[in-house]
Enzyme design. Sequence first.
Site, short mmCIF file in Angstrom:
data_model
loop_
_atom_site.label_atom_id
_atom_site.label_comp_id
_atom_site.label_asym_id
_atom_site.label_seq_id
_atom_site.Cartn_x
_atom_site.Cartn_y
_atom_site.Cartn_z
N CYS A 1 0.86 -1.19 0.00
CA CYS A 1 0.00 0.00 0.00
C CYS A 1 0.89 1.23 0.00
O CYS A 1 1.88 1.29 0.76
CB CYS A 1 -0.92 0.01 1.22
SG CYS A 1 -2.02 1.44 1.30
N HIS B 1 -8.88 -3.23 -3.44
CA HIS B 1 -7.99 -2.48 -2.54
C HIS B 1 -8.33 -0.99 -2.55
O HIS B 1 -8.42 -0.35 -1.49
CB HIS B 1 -6.54 -2.72 -2.98
CG HIS B 1 -5.52 -2.05 -2.13
ND1 HIS B 1 -4.65 -2.72 -1.32
CD2 HIS B 1 -5.20 -0.72 -1.97
CE1 HIS B 1 -3.85 -1.87 -0.69
NE2 HIS B 1 -4.17 -0.65 -1.08
N GLU B 2 -8.51 -0.43 -3.75
CA GLU B 2 -8.79 1.01 -3.85
C GLU B 2 -10.20 1.36 -3.34
O GLU B 2 -10.40 2.40 -2.72
CB GLU B 2 -8.60 1.49 -5.29
CG GLU B 2 -7.19 1.30 -5.84
CD GLU B 2 -6.11 1.82 -4.91
OE1 GLU B 2 -6.32 2.89 -4.28
OE2 GLU B 2 -5.06 1.17 -4.79
N HIS C 1 -10.10 1.81 0.27
CA HIS C 1 -9.63 3.15 0.65
C HIS C 1 -10.79 4.15 0.65
O HIS C 1 -10.90 5.00 1.55
CB HIS C 1 -8.56 3.64 -0.33
CG HIS C 1 -7.17 3.20 0.01
ND1 HIS C 1 -6.56 3.49 1.21
CD2 HIS C 1 -6.25 2.49 -0.70
CE1 HIS C 1 -5.34 2.99 1.24
NE2 HIS C 1 -5.12 2.37 0.08
#
Length: 506
Positions: free
Chosen positions: A429, A471-472, A475
Site C-alpha cells: 500500500c 484495494h482502492e 480506501h
Amino acid sequence: MTTSPLDRAADSFAVELARHRTGRGLSKKQLATLMGFDPSYVSHVEGRRHRPTEDFARRAEAVLEASGAIWQRFRDYDELRHTRGDRAPHREPPAPGQWLPPGTGLIVEREQATLSYRDETYRCVIRRELYNAGSEPITRYLVRVAVDRYPGDPGRSNRHHREHPLTFAELQLHAHRLDGHEREAMHWRTKHDRDAFKEIWLLFENTGRRFPLYPGDRATIEYAYHVGPDKWGPWFQRAVRVPTRHLAVRLDLPAALDPQVWGAETSLSAEEGPLRTPVARREEDDRIIFDWAVDQPPLNGRYRMQWRFRAQPEGELTETGWLRPSDRMRGLGILQHGADLLRQPTRPFDLPREDRAARDVVDRLTATLFRLDELHPFSKGVGIAAPQLGIGRAAAVIRPPDLSGEPVVLLNPRVVDAAPDTDEQYEGCLSFFDQRGLVPRPLRIDVEHTHIDGSRVITSYEYGMARLVAHEIDHLEGRLYIDRMAPGVPLVPVEEYRHTGQPWRY
C-alpha cells in the site's frame, strides 16, 4: 532411398541437438549467439545441410549442458566418418562439466570470490586458478565489473548511474599473477567503459616482461577493486562464462550491522530459484562470514548473493540520513498510515454537475501514478485513491498488472457482487510502503461506478485487477488492507519481502 550409416549418425546428431535446444527454450539464433556461430550454421546443421564438426559439437554440448548426449552423438558420427571400415582413432571424451569451448582452451579450476564491507566501502577480491588446456598461449584474460544500486528497479538504477557513473579512478583496480610467494603485477586495458559496467583485459605482462600462460601450464591470477555503497546495491553475482570446476563465494560483513544473507541461482535450463546448497554462517571477532560453494557449475549459470543490514534502516542514504520507502511516498504527498483521512468514508461526486471537480481529482491521481513509476517497479499493477492525496472524494485510478493501456478511472465505485472463490496474495500500500501483507480477496468482483456524464455501469474484474480494484474501493470506504488480513498473520517488512518485481500468480 537407403541412407548410409554415416547419414543416419549425422541425422541422430541433428535430432539430439534440436531436442536439447528446444528443451532449453532457445531459438536457433539464440543458440548460435551463445556458441559464437553464425545463426545460419545452426540452421544448416539441424536441417542436415551441413555435417557437424568437433568444434561445433563441443560448443553445443557446453552451452546446452546435455550431460554428454550431444557429444556422444558426435563421437558416433565421427568414428564412422574416420573409419569407413578402418579402426577409429582413440578419443577420450571430456568429463561432464568440463567441456572446453574451442578457441579458448581455458579452464578455471577454482575461483574464490570475496566481498567485504569495511569503512563504508565494498572491496571485491577475485582469485582464479587457471589451466590452459588449449593449443595456443593465452596473453590476456577478460573480467567484468557491474554495479546496480537498486536491484529490481532497473529504471531507477539507470538514472542513478547516469548521474553518478562508476569511474576507474574510484575502482582502484589492480591485478597480479601469483607464483608461490611471488606476486607479478599485471597491466590491464579497458575494453568497455560504461556508466555501470566495465570490461577489462588483464594482460599477462607488465613494464618489465611478458609471461603468457602456455598450453599445459597453470597460473593463479588475482584482481581487486573498490566501490562505495552509493553505487553498490545489496547483491553480489558470479556468472560462469568459462568452464569452471569449483566456485566459492564469501561475504565478509560487519557484525554490528546484523547482516542477513540469502541467495538465488539461474541457468539456461532453469528459472531463478534458491541456491541448492545453504549459505554457511560463522562469527569471527566483529565480523560475520558467509560462505557458499558449488562444484562443476554449468556454463552461463549465475549465482547471486543478497543481503540486508537489519541494524541499518532499509532505504536510500541521503545527506540527512536514511530515507525509508514510506518517506519517498510521503515526499510525493501520499498520506501515510495513521492519517485520520485514511479512516474516513469519502463523499461521492454529483455527476455530471461536479464533472470539473471530478476531472481535477482524476488528473492529480494520474499525475501521481506517473511520478510513482520513477520510484518503484510495479509489476503487479498499482492504484491510488483520492484520500491518499488528502482528498475526501470517491475517486481512484488504477494501472492494470500488465501495465498496458490507459489507467482505469473509477468514480463513486461500489462492489455489488463477488465470487465465492478467494485466494491470498501479498499486497502493498502506498500509505505504508515499508510493509507487505497477505490478504484474501475474491477472484472476481462486479463493480458499479459512474461515468463523468453521470451514467452508471457495472464492470466485472478478475484476478489481479479484481484485487487492485477491491484495494482502492476499501480506501474510499475508510478501510486498509490490514483490516482484511486473517487474525494473527504478521506484516512482512519490505526488506524481507522476496517478490518485488514479480507479478501475482493465478
